[in-house]
Design a protein around this motif. Structure first.
Motif, PDB file in Angstrom:
ATOM      1  N   GLY A  40       0.793  -0.937  -0.076  1.00  0.00           N
ATOM      2  CA  GLY A  40       0.331  -0.548  -0.080  1.00  0.00           C
ATOM      3  C   GLY A  40       0.905   1.207  -0.165  1.00  0.00           C
ATOM      4  N   VAL A  41       0.074   2.249  -0.430  1.00  0.00           N
ATOM      5  CA  VAL A  41       0.777   3.800  -0.375  1.00  0.00           C
ATOM      6  C   VAL A  41       0.617   4.390   0.309  1.00  0.00           C
ATOM      7  N   PRO A  42       0.924   5.641   0.487  1.00  0.00           N
ATOM      8  CA  PRO A  42       0.566   6.298   2.044  1.00  0.00           C
ATOM      9  C   PRO A  42      -0.893   7.200   1.123  1.00  0.00           C
ATOM     10  N   GLU A  43      -2.379   7.112   1.925  1.00  0.00           N
ATOM     11  CA  GLU A  43      -3.181   8.105   1.376  1.00  0.00           C
ATOM     12  C   GLU A  43      -2.852   9.617   1.514  1.00  0.00           C
ATOM     13  N   ARG A  44      -3.241   9.857   0.059  1.00  0.00           N
ATOM     14  CA  ARG A  44      -3.236  10.985  -0.418  1.00  0.00           C
ATOM     15  C   ARG A  44      -4.008  11.714  -0.620  1.00  0.00           C
ATOM     16  N   LEU A  45      -4.193  13.071   0.112  1.00  0.00           N
ATOM     17  CA  LEU A  45      -5.241  14.209   0.755  1.00  0.00           C
ATOM     18  C   LEU A  45      -5.591  14.923  -1.022  1.00  0.00           C
ATOM     19  N   THR A  46      -6.579  14.277  -1.278  1.00  0.00           N
ATOM     20  CA  THR A  46      -7.053  15.549  -2.636  1.00  0.00           C
ATOM     21  C   THR A  46      -7.649  16.361  -2.511  1.00  0.00           C
TER      22      THR A  46
ATOM     23  N   VAL B 185     -10.360  19.199   0.349  1.00  0.00           N
ATOM     24  CA  VAL B 185     -11.076  20.495   0.934  1.00  0.00           C
ATOM     25  C   VAL B 185     -12.361  20.747   1.519  1.00  0.00           C
ATOM     26  N   ARG B 186     -13.069  20.513   1.831  1.00  0.00           N
ATOM     27  CA  ARG B 186     -14.051  21.386   1.266  1.00  0.00           C
ATOM     28  C   ARG B 186     -14.731  21.564   3.272  1.00  0.00           C
ATOM     29  N   LEU B 187     -15.767  22.662   3.045  1.00  0.00           N
ATOM     30  CA  LEU B 187     -16.580  23.135   4.774  1.00  0.00           C
ATOM     31  C   LEU B 187     -17.607  22.814   4.514  1.00  0.00           C
ATOM     32  N   ARG B 188     -18.701  22.364   4.675  1.00  0.00           N
ATOM     33  CA  ARG B 188     -19.844  22.930   4.415  1.00  0.00           C
ATOM     34  C   ARG B 188     -20.780  22.784   6.341  1.00  0.00           C
ATOM     35  N   GLY B 189     -20.589  24.264   6.065  1.00  0.00           N
ATOM     36  CA  GLY B 189     -21.766  24.122   7.901  1.00  0.00           C
ATOM     37  C   GLY B 189     -19.954  23.736   8.825  1.00  0.00           C
ATOM     38  N   GLY B 190     -20.443  23.336   9.989  1.00  0.00           N
ATOM     39  CA  GLY B 190     -19.185  22.886  11.202  1.00  0.00           C
ATOM     40  C   GLY B 190     -19.133  21.069  10.655  1.00  0.00           C
ATOM     41  N   LEU B 191     -19.416  21.507   8.875  1.00  0.00           N
ATOM     42  CA  LEU B 191     -18.571  19.413   8.941  1.00  0.00           C
ATOM     43  C   LEU B 191     -17.552  20.097   7.940  1.00  0.00           C
ATOM     44  N   LEU B 192     -16.943  19.019   7.899  1.00  0.00           N
ATOM     45  CA  LEU B 192     -15.338  18.892   7.158  1.00  0.00           C
ATOM     46  C   LEU B 192     -15.589  17.974   6.220  1.00  0.00           C
ATOM     47  N   GLU B 193     -15.525  18.070   4.737  1.00  0.00           N
ATOM     48  CA  GLU B 193     -16.141  16.943   4.311  1.00  0.00           C
ATOM     49  C   GLU B 193     -14.598  16.975   2.936  1.00  0.00           C
TER      50      GLU B 193
ATOM     51  N   VAL C  26      -2.465  20.371   8.275  1.00  0.00           N
ATOM     52  CA  VAL C  26      -2.524  19.403   6.879  1.00  0.00           C
ATOM     53  C   VAL C  26      -3.437  19.657   5.914  1.00  0.00           C
ATOM     54  N   PHE C  27      -3.980  19.656   6.052  1.00  0.00           N
ATOM     55  CA  PHE C  27      -5.739  20.427   5.890  1.00  0.00           C
ATOM     56  C   PHE C  27      -5.806  21.972   4.575  1.00  0.00           C
ATOM     57  N   LEU C  28      -4.958  22.413   5.307  1.00  0.00           N
ATOM     58  CA  LEU C  28      -4.600  23.772   4.408  1.00  0.00           C
ATOM     59  C   LEU C  28      -3.768  24.020   3.926  1.00  0.00           C
ATOM     60  N   GLU C  29      -3.017  22.968   3.826  1.00  0.00           N
ATOM     61  CA  GLU C  29      -1.872  22.661   2.505  1.00  0.00           C
ATOM     62  C   GLU C  29      -2.205  22.464   1.151  1.00  0.00           C
ATOM     63  N   ASN C  30      -3.581  21.607   1.006  1.00  0.00           N
ATOM     64  CA  ASN C  30      -4.211  21.585  -0.226  1.00  0.00           C
ATOM     65  C   ASN C  30      -4.199  22.757  -0.677  1.00  0.00           C
ATOM     66  N   PRO C  31      -3.828  22.889  -1.659  1.00  0.00           N
ATOM     67  CA  PRO C  31      -4.128  23.843  -2.345  1.00  0.00           C
ATOM     68  C   PRO C  31      -5.482  24.207  -3.701  1.00  0.00           C
ATOM     69  N   ASP C  32      -6.048  23.626  -3.762  1.00  0.00           N
ATOM     70  CA  ASP C  32      -7.731  23.696  -3.925  1.00  0.00           C
ATOM     71  C   ASP C  32      -7.980  23.924  -3.480  1.00  0.00           C
ATOM     72  N   LEU C  33      -8.226  24.395  -2.391  1.00  0.00           N
ATOM     73  CA  LEU C  33      -9.243  24.185  -0.981  1.00  0.00           C
ATOM     74  C   LEU C  33     -10.190  26.167  -1.097  1.00  0.00           C
ATOM     75  N   ASP C  34     -10.684  26.363  -1.127  1.00  0.00           N
ATOM     76  CA  ASP C  34     -11.779  27.474  -1.080  1.00  0.00           C
ATOM     77  C   ASP C  34     -11.101  28.435  -0.602  1.00  0.00           C
TER      78      ASP C  34
ATOM     79  N   ALA D 297     -10.173  30.169   4.832  1.00  0.00           N
ATOM     80  CA  ALA D 297      -9.997  31.530   6.429  1.00  0.00           C
ATOM     81  C   ALA D 297     -10.631  31.600   7.203  1.00  0.00           C
ATOM     82  N   VAL D 298     -11.568  30.688   7.056  1.00  0.00           N
ATOM     83  CA  VAL D 298     -12.224  30.110   8.533  1.00  0.00           C
ATOM     84  C   VAL D 298     -11.854  29.297   9.029  1.00  0.00           C
ATOM     85  N   LEU D 299     -10.507  28.096   8.250  1.00  0.00           N
ATOM     86  CA  LEU D 299     -10.526  26.951   8.645  1.00  0.00           C
ATOM     87  C   LEU D 299      -9.132  27.808   9.648  1.00  0.00           C
ATOM     88  N   GLU D 300      -7.834  28.958   9.183  1.00  0.00           N
ATOM     89  CA  GLU D 300      -7.482  29.687   9.323  1.00  0.00           C
ATOM     90  C   GLU D 300      -7.459  29.990  10.981  1.00  0.00           C
TER      91      GLU D 300
END
Length: 332
Positions: free
Chosen positions: A102-108, A110-118, A223-231, A236-239
């Motif tokens: 197995g290869v280490p999983e890769r985060l592709t 991240v989306r914020l939906r209300g109080g949930l992280l998808e 780690v999630f903030l490192e995703n370049p495709d993050l809206d 800003a909210v996550l920061e």
């Protein structure tokens, strides 16, 4: 299914007869076959295509090649238009081994939906096929079990798929001679004669996970903030959430440090009081201990005040964090 004999046959009493019901030439191609699901040895095999209009009944098959008897095989039922692989002997010239990792999983995503992280992760499994090639030419068909939910992303072109397996072709080249190949199986790798080569098969699938933002610590959010495709808005909210969580963590460390110092002062005061009990109240050492106790009491007052201030600040930061997360639940 049923067979109809074209020419009538008469069989007398107490007699028996063998009647050929199918006399036809069928398309067939020679190859070496390796079943990775069973992990057995590589086998000499042929791919038999039933291009007749008749059903080929299951049973034993005897195979001959230009050199004479080649081996025996068992044939499953083959309806018209279908094909079967018949393995009839061990191919001692070909050695195949498999390694799966197995290869280490890769985060592709991240989306914020209300109080949930998808979040979306890419999971990858690689199977390496290692082949020790013979001195003469072969076409090797490697069959690997399908992985539920996974797609094959390498090699290309896409393998041949069956209900339970995937088939890959490896051409084993001997000198300048032509490579025997099976037109129904694409060639995914080519090996020189007498050497070794590998074929890496990569399986991938996407896994979606939903997390409650309030339960995700600052380290994971970074780690999630490192995703370049993050809206940009989500970023800003996550920061802001990370900043508040880090402030809470620092306040918790400050509280721990102050409480540790306060406990140390209390222990030292207990030691001083025990020593004073054995001294004359008019002695110099007694007066020195008394001065130490007064200084420690002043420090205790300072520490108590600091702990109270830190507790108040922690409550304020926690309320700010809770309001920020609760406010997200009012969005889409």
């Amino acid at each position: 299914f049923a067979y109809r004999v074209r020419d009538p046959v008469s069989v007398g009493r107490f007699e028996s007869v063998l009647v050929p019901v199918i006399v036809a030439e069928l398309a067939a191609s020679r190859a070496t076959f390796y079943d990775g699901g069973l992990g057995t040895e590589a086998l000499r095999a042929i791919r038999l295509v039933n291009d007749t209009e008749l059903h080929l009944a299951a049973g034993p098959v005897t195979l001959f090649d230009p050199g004479g008897f080649a081996g025996t095989a068992l044939l499953a039922d083959v309806p018209p238009g279908e094909e079967r692989w018949l393995s009839y002997a061990v191919d001692v010239g070909v050695h195949v081994t498999l390694e799966t990792a197995g290869v280490p999983e890769r985060l592709t995503s991240v989306r914020l939906r209300g109080g949930l992280l998808e979040t979306e992760y890419r999971l990858r499994v690689e199977t390496t096929v290692r082949v020790a090639s013979p001195d003469d030419a072969r076409f090797l068909v490697v069959e690997l079990p399908r992985r539920a939910g996974f797609d094959v992303v390498a090699p290309t072109p896409a393998p041949v798929e069956t209900a339970a397996a995937l088939r890959f072709g490896i051409a084993l080249v001997a000198g300048e001679g032509a490579v025997p190949a099976d037109e129904a199986i694409p060639t995914h790798a080519t090996c020189d004669a007498g050497g070794a080569c590998t074929l890496t098969v990569a399986f991938e699938r996407t896994e979606r996970r939903t997390l409650t933002l309030a339960n995700v610590d600052a380290g994971r959010l970074l780690v999630f903030l490192e995703n370049p495709d993050l809206d940009a808005g989500d970023r800003a909210v996550l920061e802001d959430v990370v900043a508040l969580q880090q402030r809470l963590a620092q306040l918790a460390r400050d509280v721990g440090d102050a409480q540790t110092r306060l406990d140390a002062v209390f222990r030292d005061q207990e030691r001083v009081r025990q020593n004073m009990a054995a001294l004359d109240r008019n002695s110099t050492l007694y007066r020195r201990y008394l001065a130490d106790l007064e200084a420690q009491e002043d420090e205790v007052d300072v520490l108590d005040a600091r702990l109270a201030a830190l507790a108040t600040e922690r409550r304020g930061v926690q309320v700010e964090l809770d309001r920020l997360i609760e406010g997200l639940g009012d969005g889409d």
